[in-house]
Write a protein that holds these residues in place. Structure first.
Motif, mmCIF file in Angstrom:
data_model
loop_
_atom_site.group_PDB
_atom_site.id
_atom_site.type_symbol
_atom_site.label_atom_id
_atom_site.label_comp_id
_atom_site.label_asym_id
_atom_site.label_seq_id
_atom_site.Cartn_x
_atom_site.Cartn_y
_atom_site.Cartn_z
ATOM 1 N N ASP A 142 -16.038 -2.752 -1.147
ATOM 2 C CA ASP A 142 -15.203 -1.730 -1.253
ATOM 3 C C ASP A 142 -13.737 -1.775 -1.346
ATOM 4 O OD1 ASP A 142 -14.603 -2.267 1.502
ATOM 5 O OD2 ASP A 142 -15.635 -0.656 2.222
ATOM 6 N N ARG A 143 -13.099 -3.302 -1.187
ATOM 7 C CA ARG A 143 -11.843 -3.684 -1.458
ATOM 8 C C ARG A 143 -11.765 -4.967 -1.851
ATOM 9 N NH1 ARG A 143 -8.790 -2.915 4.316
ATOM 10 N NH2 ARG A 143 -7.068 -3.532 2.735
ATOM 11 N N TRP A 144 -10.769 -5.272 -2.799
ATOM 12 C CA TRP A 144 -10.655 -6.712 -3.043
ATOM 13 C C TRP A 144 -9.689 -7.391 -2.591
ATOM 14 C CZ3 TRP A 144 -11.153 -4.488 -9.081
ATOM 15 C CH2 TRP A 144 -12.513 -4.422 -9.172
ATOM 16 N N SER A 145 -8.926 -6.767 -1.645
ATOM 17 C CA SER A 145 -7.731 -7.516 -1.091
ATOM 18 C C SER A 145 -7.695 -6.952 0.445
ATOM 19 C CB SER A 145 -6.435 -7.264 -1.821
ATOM 20 O OG SER A 145 -6.048 -6.023 -1.607
ATOM 21 N N ILE A 146 -7.122 -7.818 1.270
ATOM 22 C CA ILE A 146 -6.747 -7.515 2.648
ATOM 23 C C ILE A 146 -5.224 -8.313 2.961
ATOM 24 C CG2 ILE A 146 -7.357 -7.803 5.046
ATOM 25 C CD1 ILE A 146 -10.163 -7.976 4.475
ATOM 26 N N GLY A 147 -4.261 -7.255 3.092
ATOM 27 C CA GLY A 147 -2.839 -8.029 3.021
ATOM 28 C C GLY A 147 -2.523 -8.668 1.977
ATOM 29 N N ARG A 148 -2.264 -10.093 2.222
ATOM 30 C CA ARG A 148 -2.084 -10.939 1.002
ATOM 31 C C ARG A 148 -3.225 -11.981 0.584
ATOM 32 N NH1 ARG A 148 3.498 -11.991 0.864
ATOM 33 N NH2 ARG A 148 4.863 -10.701 1.989
ATOM 34 N N VAL A 149 -4.167 -11.287 0.978
ATOM 35 C CA VAL A 149 -5.303 -12.230 0.383
ATOM 36 C C VAL A 149 -6.284 -11.387 -0.611
ATOM 37 C CG1 VAL A 149 -7.530 -13.327 1.001
ATOM 38 C CG2 VAL A 149 -5.600 -13.418 2.726
ATOM 39 N N ALA A 184 -1.192 -9.881 -12.629
ATOM 40 C CA ALA A 184 0.111 -10.505 -12.743
ATOM 41 C C ALA A 184 1.013 -9.290 -13.059
ATOM 42 C CB ALA A 184 0.027 -11.485 -13.847
ATOM 43 N N SER A 185 0.763 -8.419 -14.021
ATOM 44 C CA SER A 185 1.254 -7.220 -14.437
ATOM 45 C C SER A 185 1.621 -6.224 -13.131
ATOM 46 C CB SER A 185 0.565 -6.181 -15.372
ATOM 47 O OG SER A 185 0.364 -7.009 -16.528
ATOM 48 N N ALA A 186 0.589 -6.118 -12.336
ATOM 49 C CA ALA A 186 1.080 -5.405 -11.114
ATOM 50 C C ALA A 186 1.875 -5.964 -10.219
ATOM 51 C CB ALA A 186 -0.490 -5.144 -10.540
ATOM 52 N N LEU A 187 1.808 -7.328 -10.038
ATOM 53 C CA LEU A 187 2.710 -8.015 -9.178
ATOM 54 C C LEU A 187 4.018 -8.298 -9.809
ATOM 55 C CD1 LEU A 187 0.126 -10.824 -7.914
ATOM 56 C CD2 LEU A 187 1.264 -8.973 -6.558
ATOM 57 N N ASP A 188 4.300 -8.035 -11.013
ATOM 58 C CA ASP A 188 5.645 -8.308 -11.680
ATOM 59 C C ASP A 188 6.784 -7.337 -11.343
ATOM 60 O OD1 ASP A 188 7.335 -9.665 -13.288
ATOM 61 O OD2 ASP A 188 6.788 -8.943 -15.233
ATOM 62 N N THR A 201 0.804 -3.513 -1.865
ATOM 63 C CA THR A 201 0.711 -2.102 -2.688
ATOM 64 C C THR A 201 0.275 -2.494 -3.916
ATOM 65 O OG1 THR A 201 2.633 -1.311 -1.172
ATOM 66 C CG2 THR A 201 2.393 -0.265 -3.409
ATOM 67 N N ALA A 202 1.014 -3.565 -4.580
ATOM 68 C CA ALA A 202 0.739 -4.239 -6.030
ATOM 69 C C ALA A 202 -0.757 -4.306 -5.947
ATOM 70 C CB ALA A 202 1.524 -5.349 -6.302
ATOM 71 N N GLU A 214 -6.066 -3.084 -8.352
ATOM 72 C CA GLU A 214 -7.753 -2.429 -7.900
ATOM 73 C C GLU A 214 -8.052 -1.467 -8.388
ATOM 74 O OE1 GLU A 214 -9.041 -3.528 -4.181
ATOM 75 O OE2 GLU A 214 -10.880 -2.253 -4.306
ATOM 76 N N SER A 215 -7.253 -0.147 -8.307
ATOM 77 C CA SER A 215 -7.385 0.881 -8.900
ATOM 78 C C SER A 215 -7.525 1.091 -10.133
ATOM 79 C CB SER A 215 -6.592 2.183 -8.428
ATOM 80 O OG SER A 215 -5.200 1.813 -8.010
ATOM 81 N N ARG A 216 -6.623 0.252 -11.022
ATOM 82 C CA ARG A 216 -6.662 0.216 -12.646
ATOM 83 C C ARG A 216 -7.999 -0.597 -12.976
ATOM 84 N NH1 ARG A 216 -7.154 -0.672 -17.054
ATOM 85 N NH2 ARG A 216 -5.886 -1.203 -18.576
ATOM 86 N N LEU A 217 -8.313 -1.675 -12.365
ATOM 87 C CA LEU A 217 -9.437 -2.286 -12.743
ATOM 88 C C LEU A 217 -10.851 -1.998 -12.318
ATOM 89 C CD1 LEU A 217 -10.070 -4.931 -14.324
ATOM 90 C CD2 LEU A 217 -9.851 -6.236 -12.322
ATOM 91 N N ARG A 218 -10.997 -1.306 -11.159
ATOM 92 C CA ARG A 218 -12.345 -1.016 -10.399
ATOM 93 C C ARG A 218 -13.353 -0.233 -11.402
ATOM 94 N NH1 ARG A 218 -15.318 -1.289 -5.665
ATOM 95 N NH2 ARG A 218 -13.659 -2.531 -4.759
ATOM 96 N N PRO A 219 -12.748 0.813 -12.253
ATOM 97 C CA PRO A 219 -13.674 1.634 -12.997
ATOM 98 C C PRO A 219 -14.528 0.715 -14.068
ATOM 99 C CG PRO A 219 -11.524 2.767 -12.856
ATOM 100 C CD PRO A 219 -11.565 1.566 -12.470
#
Ligand SMILES: Cc1cc2nc3c(=O)[nH]c(=O)nc-3n(C[C@H](O)[C@H](O)[C@H](O)COP(=O)(O)OP(=O)(O)OC[C@H]3O[C@@H](n4cnc5c(N)ncnc54)[C@H](O)[C@@H]3O)c2cc1C
Length: 398
Positions: free
Chosen positions: A286-293, A322-326, A334-335, A340-345
């Motif tokens: 249900d999530r692809w990241s936790i903090g910095r991982v 990379a676009s989100a982190l740029d 936050t990035a 994730e919300s962009r890619l998940r659908p």
């Protein structure tokens, strides 16, 4: 010993990427383009080659174009193939011409060996990242400002971001998110894929020839006079028990009743042994990241070969990451959430297609087999081709 990456001191952001498959290499490349430095850890002692065939299109193709690697990938394109379907005794059943497949997917697609795609990515990234083979991560700790990983070579690396690109059985996922069993959904099929250094007489040149029976599919694709790709899928209610047998015994047991080219393929597996051999399983988190991982590629969402888009998602997903982190002003977590919300659908749609396609790969009964054959025959007819394109979601509006 804790290794502070030299670039951290120079103000560059740094990533530790676990896994040098398609997702890990593509992530390092796209991060390099936005000024990051990456270390890539790969468990295998050397780069993998060969593998199996992947159809590469959609967001992956667009991202490869942005990376400037399309010309190199085109040189390794293995299309076009005529799709031939045979009966259990190996006699011709029906064919779909290569022009129909091209019309279905469109011009912006390639058919590549997974190893060739990895090689092109590796060539593009090797001078811009520190790639360490035979090394993995053993534990991970993170604070608000940094993430630290203890490596199997005894060192500790601190970075701004840790990327788990280590595939279906991800170690990063296990260490940071929890045990694999909580996230793995088995689709009750086993896939065995390998290449032969020769061309079996039963397979006409420039064809991909398939035999599908109830619960089994065997596809053998001619890749030239000295190379052939074989791909076998069988249905099972006990994937773990099948995996425990190893590829040679599992394939012997599952395909014992089939003739055609099977005795040759089974003998090859018994002698050579080396093959991609795994259960067909999706990863549902249900999530692809936790903090910095963050997890990417099959480690995060494995859509499976039935979803037919995992390589494309790995490269396209790296581009979006990379676009989100740029945006230096945006903090990393936050990035990652925005990415994730962009890619998940797109991923959810592909997972759904993957589950739906299980019936086409190793049909459970005669009706499903007949339906699969009808659908493939429709692909050969221009008036109905667009229905099939929509059904298979071959033009994802990403
Ligand atoms: C038979 C088959 C056919 C397919 N067909 C298609 C297709 O037509 N189109 C498509 O788009 N996709 C297809 N796919 C899916 C696609 O191949 C995958 O989605 C894609 O390869 C995933 O890449 P990845 O880098 O995320 O994972 P992987 O390819 O699994 O790479 C993971 C890497 O991490 C390394 N690793 C693993 N554990 C560790 C560890 N603990 N430490 C360090 N390194 C580690 C591995 O050695 C490997 O190099 C197919 C898959 C299969 C099996």
């Amino acid at each position: 010993m804790t290794e502070h990456l030299p670039t951290q001191a120079a103000g560059r952001r740094t990533a530790l990427i676990v896994g040098a498959g398609i997702a890990g290499l593509a992530t390092a490349l796209f991060l390099h383009r936005i000024g990051w430095h990456s270390i890539i850890l790969e468990r295998a002692p050397a780069r993998r080659s060969g593998g199996y065939l992947v159809a590469f299109f959609g967001i992956g193709y667009d991202a490869a174009e942005r990376l400037g690697i399309l010309a190199e990938l085109r040189q390794r394109n293995l299309d076009p193939f005529q799709l031939r379907y045979v009966k259990a005794d190996g006699t011709h059943h029906f064919s779909v011409p290569s022009s129909a497949i091209r019309d279905l997917i469109g011009p912006r697609q390639l058919t590549l060996l997974r190893g060739d795609l990895e090689e092109v990515l590796h060539h593009a990234v090797r001078d811009h990242a520190d790639i360490r083979h035979g090394t993995t991560v053993e534990s991970v700790t993170q604070t608000e400002d940094t993430v630290a990983a203890h490596l199997s070579d005894g060192t500790v690396v601190e970075a701004d971001l840790l990327v788990g690109a280590d595939g279906l059985h991800s170690q990063v996922r296990r260490l940071v998110f929890g045990p694999e069993e909580e996230f793995r959904v088995d689709l009750n099929h086993i896939v065995t894929a390998f290449t032969l250094d020769r061309h079996p007489a039963q397979i006409p040149p420039q064809t991909s020839t398939t035999l599908t029976t109830i619960g089994h599919t065997v596809t053998v694709t001619s890749l030239g006079p000295h190379r052939t790709a074989a791909f076998l899928v069988h249905r099972t209610t006990t994937p773990a028990a099948d995996l425990a047998k190893g590829p040679a015994v599992a394939v012997d047991d599952a395909f014992a009743d089939l003739a055609w080219i099977l005795p040759d393929l089974r003998a090859h597996l018994r002698q050579a042994g080396s093959a991609y051999f795994d259960s067909v399983s999706q990863i549902v988190l249900d999530r692809w990241s936790i903090g910095r991982v963050v997890l990417v590629g099959d480690a995060a969402w494995c859509v499976t070969l039935f979803g037919g888009y995992g390589a494309s998602l790995a490269v396209g997903g790296a581009d979006l990451l990379a676009s989100a982190l740029d945006h230096p002003a945006t903090d990393i977590s936050t990035a990652l959430r925005a990415w994730e919300s962009r890619l998940r659908p797109t991923v959810l749609r592909r997972q759904q297609i993957g589950r739906r396609n299980t019936a086409a790969h190793a049909p459970a009964n005669r009706l499903r087999l007949a339906t699969r054959n009808l659908v493939m025959r429709l692909a050969a007819l221009p008036p109905t081709r667009h229905l099939l394109r929509r059904h298979l979601d071959l033009h994802p509006d990403d």
